[in-house]
Design a protein around this motif. Structure first.
Motif, PDB file in Angstrom:
ATOM      1  N   ARG A   1      22.862 -16.793   9.438  1.00 27.54           N
ATOM      2  CA  ARG A   1      23.318 -17.771   8.446  1.00 27.54           C
ATOM      3  C   ARG A   1      23.259 -17.210   7.031  1.00 27.54           C
ATOM      4  O   ARG A   1      24.046 -17.601   6.171  1.00 27.54           O
ATOM      5  CB  ARG A   1      22.507 -19.064   8.568  1.00 27.54           C
ATOM      6  N   ALA A   2      22.351 -16.251   6.802  1.00 22.49           N
ATOM      7  CA  ALA A   2      22.254 -15.661   5.460  1.00 22.49           C
ATOM      8  C   ALA A   2      23.563 -14.975   5.053  1.00 22.49           C
ATOM      9  O   ALA A   2      23.892 -14.907   3.859  1.00 22.49           O
ATOM     10  CB  ALA A   2      21.098 -14.661   5.417  1.00 22.49           C
ATOM     11  N   LEU A   3      24.302 -14.495   6.039  1.00 21.21           N
ATOM     12  CA  LEU A   3      25.541 -13.765   5.715  1.00 21.21           C
ATOM     13  C   LEU A   3      26.682 -14.715   5.309  1.00 21.21           C
ATOM     14  O   LEU A   3      27.728 -14.262   4.835  1.00 21.21           O
ATOM     15  CB  LEU A   3      25.985 -12.902   6.907  1.00 21.21           C
ATOM     16  N   LEU A   4      26.463 -16.014   5.463  1.00 19.44           N
ATOM     17  CA  LEU A   4      27.491 -16.959   5.023  1.00 19.44           C
ATOM     18  C   LEU A   4      27.725 -16.852   3.516  1.00 19.44           C
ATOM     19  O   LEU A   4      28.808 -17.174   3.027  1.00 19.44           O
ATOM     20  CB  LEU A   4      27.102 -18.392   5.408  1.00 19.44           C
ATOM     21  N   ALA A   5      26.710 -16.384   2.785  1.00 21.35           N
ATOM     22  CA  ALA A   5      26.895 -16.188   1.339  1.00 21.35           C
ATOM     23  C   ALA A   5      27.985 -15.149   1.083  1.00 21.35           C
ATOM     24  O   ALA A   5      28.790 -15.290   0.151  1.00 21.35           O
ATOM     25  CB  ALA A   5      25.580 -15.752   0.697  1.00 21.35           C
TER      26      ALA A   5
ATOM     27  N   VAL B   1      44.007 -13.457   4.655  1.00 18.67           N
ATOM     28  CA  VAL B   1      42.671 -12.881   4.872  1.00 18.67           C
ATOM     29  C   VAL B   1      41.948 -13.732   5.914  1.00 18.67           C
ATOM     30  O   VAL B   1      42.085 -14.962   5.929  1.00 18.67           O
ATOM     31  CB  VAL B   1      41.866 -12.854   3.552  1.00 18.67           C
ATOM     32  N   ALA B   2      41.183 -13.097   6.766  1.00 19.27           N
ATOM     33  CA  ALA B   2      40.451 -13.843   7.795  1.00 19.27           C
ATOM     34  C   ALA B   2      39.181 -13.099   8.176  1.00 19.27           C
ATOM     35  O   ALA B   2      39.078 -11.877   8.005  1.00 19.27           O
ATOM     36  CB  ALA B   2      41.335 -14.043   9.028  1.00 19.27           C
ATOM     37  N   LEU B   3      38.227 -13.861   8.689  1.00 19.21           N
ATOM     38  CA  LEU B   3      36.986 -13.282   9.215  1.00 19.21           C
ATOM     39  C   LEU B   3      36.772 -13.766  10.641  1.00 19.21           C
ATOM     40  O   LEU B   3      37.038 -14.933  10.961  1.00 19.21           O
ATOM     41  CB  LEU B   3      35.784 -13.724   8.375  1.00 19.21           C
ATOM     42  N   ALA B   4      36.266 -12.870  11.481  1.00 20.33           N
ATOM     43  CA  ALA B   4      35.881 -13.220  12.855  1.00 20.33           C
ATOM     44  C   ALA B   4      34.385 -12.958  13.006  1.00 20.33           C
ATOM     45  O   ALA B   4      33.962 -11.838  13.312  1.00 20.33           O
ATOM     46  CB  ALA B   4      36.677 -12.394  13.856  1.00 20.33           C
ATOM     47  N   PRO B   5      33.569 -13.982  12.754  1.00 18.86           N
ATOM     48  CA  PRO B   5      32.117 -13.818  12.918  1.00 18.86           C
ATOM     49  C   PRO B   5      31.731 -14.003  14.382  1.00 18.86           C
ATOM     50  O   PRO B   5      32.556 -14.421  15.196  1.00 18.86           O
ATOM     51  CB  PRO B   5      31.557 -14.956  12.056  1.00 18.86           C
ATOM     52  N   PRO B   6      30.475 -13.737  14.738  1.00 20.49           N
ATOM     53  CA  PRO B   6      30.030 -14.035  16.102  1.00 20.49           C
ATOM     54  C   PRO B   6      30.095 -15.539  16.376  1.00 20.49           C
ATOM     55  O   PRO B   6      30.054 -16.344  15.446  1.00 20.49           O
ATOM     56  CB  PRO B   6      28.584 -13.533  16.140  1.00 20.49           C
ATOM     57  N   PHE B   7      30.160 -15.906  17.651  1.00 18.62           N
ATOM     58  CA  PHE B   7      30.352 -17.314  18.032  1.00 18.62           C
ATOM     59  C   PHE B   7      29.451 -18.296  17.285  1.00 18.62           C
ATOM     60  O   PHE B   7      29.923 -19.328  16.810  1.00 18.62           O
ATOM     61  CB  PHE B   7      30.158 -17.501  19.542  1.00 18.62           C
ATOM     62  N   PRO B   8      28.118 -18.026  17.170  1.00 21.05           N
ATOM     63  CA  PRO B   8      27.253 -19.060  16.569  1.00 21.05           C
ATOM     64  C   PRO B   8      27.591 -19.369  15.119  1.00 21.05           C
ATOM     65  O   PRO B   8      27.205 -20.415  14.609  1.00 21.05           O
ATOM     66  CB  PRO B   8      25.844 -18.460  16.688  1.00 21.05           C
TER      67      PRO B   8
ATOM     68  N   GLY C   1      32.918  -2.560   9.880  1.00 23.90           N
ATOM     69  CA  GLY C   1      31.764  -2.381   8.994  1.00 23.90           C
ATOM     70  C   GLY C   1      32.007  -2.831   7.568  1.00 23.90           C
ATOM     71  O   GLY C   1      31.125  -3.454   6.954  1.00 23.90           O
ATOM     72  N   ALA C   2      33.175  -2.542   7.043  1.00 18.42           N
ATOM     73  CA  ALA C   2      33.447  -2.859   5.636  1.00 18.42           C
ATOM     74  C   ALA C   2      33.818  -4.323   5.421  1.00 18.42           C
ATOM     75  O   ALA C   2      34.229  -4.694   4.315  1.00 18.42           O
ATOM     76  CB  ALA C   2      34.549  -1.941   5.098  1.00 18.42           C
ATOM     77  N   SER C   3      33.681  -5.157   6.461  1.00 25.94           N
ATOM     78  CA  SER C   3      33.966  -6.584   6.260  1.00 25.94           C
ATOM     79  C   SER C   3      32.693  -7.411   6.103  1.00 25.94           C
ATOM     80  O   SER C   3      32.754  -8.629   5.948  1.00 25.94           O
ATOM     81  CB  SER C   3      34.787  -7.133   7.432  1.00 25.94           C
ATOM     82  N   LEU C   4      31.535  -6.740   6.123  1.00 22.82           N
ATOM     83  CA  LEU C   4      30.278  -7.483   6.141  1.00 22.82           C
ATOM     84  C   LEU C   4      29.803  -7.913   4.755  1.00 22.82           C
ATOM     85  O   LEU C   4      28.914  -8.751   4.644  1.00 22.82           O
ATOM     86  CB  LEU C   4      29.184  -6.652   6.828  1.00 22.82           C
TER      87      LEU C   4
END
Ligand code: PEP
Length: 256
Positions: free
Chosen positions: A17-21, A38-45, A236-239
């Motif tokens: 959840r910290a990465l939501l920032a 632009v789009a992001l694909a985070p892990p399921f949770p 890697g560069a999307s984090l």
């Protein structure tokens, strides 16, 4: 209609959840580049949480099951992704083909399930280093495109609407820092484009073909300016926003 360049971040099995920032910062930055999707694909949770935090960017999953529901412990269906607000899903990433033995036929079924659930889909293809060294890169990618892309009614329409993308990701370039040479990317993208036109006619030309493999703020401009490259799939560069937004900027005409 020519679709906007598409810059997609694949967080893989990273983040909390910290990465939501970082997602919020990416969203704010992306809002300044209206000529880039632009789009992001985070892990399921994190998908539902991230969805609630952003407004300018798309949100997607990194995989889905072929079935809409049922006795498949640990799996997530495309319908479930759509239900929590996902816009798209990545299928056939080489890490899933490697870690989970996913075949072209399975990837194709997943892509069809995604479209049936109303999601956009990014189908990943790409050769291994051994296959490239043996001179088989074009043949491998051709086989994967032919056998992994969705079939059936509605696929050409999805292509026309920009809901179908192919990501060319040479396996040896993913997470290695070893980016493919622009001329090699152009050659493979041309092969993919020809297969898409053969399969879908005019609609095939509407399918975005993304490059993926160690894309970063330094190499993005050259890759994205290459003929036939309509976006990037970025690991890697999307984090972080600091690493990802320069790639968005390289695809757009705005100022960062
Ligand atoms: C990817 O995961 O699809 C990818 C291209 O990773 P990276 O950018 O880290 O090479």
């Amino acid at each position: 209609m020519v679709h906007r360049p598409y810059i997609v971040g694949n967080w893989k099995m990273n983040g909390s959840r910290a990465l939501l920032a970082e997602a919020r910062a990416i969203d704010r930055g992306a809002a300044r580049y209206k000529d880039v999707a632009v789009a992001l694909a985070p892990p399921f949770p994190l998908i539902g949480l991230l969805r609630d935090e952003v407004s300018a960017i798309g949100v997607g999953g990194q995989d889905c099951h072929t079935a809409p529901k049922g006795a498949h412990t640990g799996d997530v269906s495309a319908a479930m992704l759509a239900d929590i607000g996902a816009d798209f899903v990545i299928v056939g990433h080489s890490e899933r083909r490697r870690d989970h033995g996913e075949t072209d036929a399975l990837v194709q079924a997943k892509a069809e399930a995604a479209l049936a659930a109303g999601l956009g889909v990014i189908v990943c293809v790409g050769e291994t280093l051994d296959e490239r060294d043996a001179g088989h890169a074009e043949a491998v990618v051709t086989r994967q495109v032919d056998a992994s892309l969705p079939t059936g009614d509605g696929v050409a329409e999805a292509a026309t609407l920009g809901r179908l993308s192919v990501a060319y990701e040479p396996v040896w370039a993913i997470g290695t820092g070893r980016v493919a040479a622009v001329e090699d990317v152009v050659a493979i993208h041309a092969v993919i484009a020809a297969r898409l036109t053969a399969r879908f006619g005019d609609a095939g030309a509407k399918v975005r073909i993304l490059y993926g493999g160690s894309v970063n703020g330094e190499n993005a401009a050259a890759l994205l300016a290459a003929p036939g490259v309509s976006g990037a799939l970025v690991g890697g560069a999307s984090l972080t926003a600091d690493a990802f937004l320069p790639i968005v900027a390289a695809a757009g005409t705005g100022e960062l």
